[in-house]
Design an enzyme around this catalytic site. Structure first.
Site, short mmCIF file in Angstrom:
data_model
loop_
_atom_site.label_atom_id
_atom_site.label_comp_id
_atom_site.label_asym_id
_atom_site.label_seq_id
_atom_site.Cartn_x
_atom_site.Cartn_y
_atom_site.Cartn_z
CG HIS A 173 -23.99 23.11 22.16
ND1 HIS A 173 -23.96 22.53 23.40
CD2 HIS A 173 -23.68 24.40 22.34
CE1 HIS A 173 -23.67 23.45 24.29
NE2 HIS A 173 -23.50 24.60 23.68
CD GLU A 176 -23.90 25.29 14.87
OE1 GLU A 176 -23.34 26.28 14.35
OE2 GLU A 176 -23.55 24.80 15.96
CG ASN A 193 -16.14 27.41 19.42
OD1 ASN A 193 -15.27 27.89 20.16
ND2 ASN A 193 -17.37 27.85 19.42
CD GLU A 195 -21.16 29.77 18.36
OE1 GLU A 195 -20.35 28.92 17.96
OE2 GLU A 195 -21.58 29.83 19.52
CG HIS A 212 -13.62 26.56 25.68
ND1 HIS A 212 -14.16 27.53 26.51
CD2 HIS A 212 -14.67 25.90 25.15
CE1 HIS A 212 -15.47 27.43 26.50
NE2 HIS A 212 -15.81 26.45 25.68
CG HIS A 257 -20.16 32.68 21.13
ND1 HIS A 257 -20.96 31.87 21.90
CD2 HIS A 257 -20.84 33.85 21.00
CE1 HIS A 257 -22.07 32.52 22.21
NE2 HIS A 257 -22.01 33.73 21.68
CB THR A 272 -25.05 28.28 23.19
OG1 THR A 272 -23.93 29.10 22.87
CG2 THR A 272 -26.28 28.82 22.50
NE ARG A 326 -21.15 33.79 26.45
CZ ARG A 326 -22.09 32.84 26.36
NH1 ARG A 326 -21.87 31.74 25.71
NH2 ARG A 326 -23.24 32.98 26.98
NE ARG A 386 -19.15 33.75 29.61
CZ ARG A 386 -20.24 33.00 29.78
NH1 ARG A 386 -20.17 31.69 29.61
NH2 ARG A 386 -21.37 33.53 30.15
N1 PXP Z 1 -22.33 25.57 17.95
C1 PXP Z 1 -22.81 26.57 18.70
C2 PXP Z 1 -23.90 27.40 18.14
C3 PXP Z 1 -22.26 26.84 19.97
O1 PXP Z 1 -22.76 27.85 20.72
C4 PXP Z 1 -21.20 26.06 20.43
C5 PXP Z 1 -20.57 26.37 21.75
O2 PXP Z 1 -19.90 27.58 21.68
C6 PXP Z 1 -20.72 25.03 19.60
C7 PXP Z 1 -21.32 24.79 18.38
C8 PXP Z 1 -19.60 24.15 20.02
O3 PXP Z 1 -20.01 23.42 21.11
P1 PXP Z 1 -18.97 22.52 21.90
O4 PXP Z 1 -17.94 23.47 22.46
O5 PXP Z 1 -19.78 21.84 22.92
O6 PXP Z 1 -18.36 21.60 20.87
#
Ligand code: PXP
Length: 237
Positions: free
Chosen positions: A190, A150, A6, A69, A9, A42, A100, A44, A48
């Site tokens: 997550h 997931e 992901n 996402e 960031h 993601h 999330t 959103r 953001r």
């Molecule tokens: N899976 C989902 C559904 C999420 O919402 C997120 C955060 O955006 C992640 C995985 C990744 O989480 P992390 O950034 O804590 O690794």
């Protein structure tokens, strides 16, 4: 065990100055070259971090699998149906949250999700539902046509004691077994990081992990290629 990264960031950091750097597109390329099997972003509702243009640009360059996402809301659904990712992962979304905070209530939102899943399938987009490790949520996900779930690993990742972490681990393991036994694909994610990922990666029923924050943070110090390779080494042993 596959790793999907992901890259939200990277966009968070870029947006801090409103310019073009660091570039999420460049990050996606590095992740793929380092061996990641998927790129997650993601979009959103408040945009953001990832913006619509990022998703379009990612669609053009991602060669593994693009996992979008998203909340199941019209504004974002429109972008998904334009961009056509290989996979859409539906998550609950609250505007004030930092990230999330839990899984979908698939049972409560069953009708709407079922309609959206049908539309996505008509557009050849696979659908994953982000759920807590709860039997009813998993069974309902299957009933309404999801291809995979997931499993939310956040409670495992944030456990305050070893005992609590073990309990959460067992919930995730049982959920993964149940999902596989009824024909669902199983992803997890997550809060996973270099210190807590190994037990989760050892659950045979989990096909793929979705990890963002830990890899991007670690990469500030070691570089993205190394950060990805270190995580791959952990989840493949
Ligand atoms: N899976 C989902 C559904 C999420 O919402 C997120 C955060 O955006 C992640 C995985 C990744 O989480 P992390 O950034 O804590 O690794």
């Amino acid at each position: 065990m596959r790793l999907a990264i992901n890259i939200d960031h990277i966009a968070t950091l870029r947006n801090a100055r409103g310019g073009k750097e660091p570039d999420p597109i460049e990050a996606a390329k590095i992740c793929e070259e380092a061996g990641a099997e998927g790129i997650v972003c993601h979009l959103r509702e408040d945009r953001r971090h990832i913006k619509d243009e990022d998703v379009r640009a990612l669609r053009r360059i991602v060669t593994t699998k693009l996992d979008l996402e998203m909340a199941a809301v019209d504004d974002v659904i429109r972008v998904a149906l334009e961009v056509l990712p290989e996979l859409a992962t539906f998550v609950p979304e609250r505007r004030q949250e930092l990230t999330t905070e839990g899984g979908l209530d698939v049972r409560a939102d069953r009708r709407h999700l079922e309609d959206v899943i049908r539309t996505f399938h008509e557009n050849k987009i696979e659908v994953s539902l982000f759920v807590d490790p709860i039997r009813e949520q998993i069974e309902t996900s299957k009933e309404i046509g999801a291809d995979m779930i997931e499993i939310h690993t956040g409670e495992y990742a944030n456990a305050r004691s070893e005992r609590e972490q073990n309990e959460q681990f067992v919930r995730i393991q049982d959920a993964a077994k149940l999902a596989k036994s009824i024909g669902l694909g199983v992803n997890g994610g997550h809060g996973l990081n270099y210190a807590n990922v190994s037990p989760i990666a050892a659950i045979r029923e989990i096909d793929e992990l979705s990890i963002g924050h830990a890899i991007i943070s670690h990469s500030m110090f070691v570089g993205l290629e190394t950060g990805v390779k270190e995580m791959l080494a952990l989840i493949r042993t």
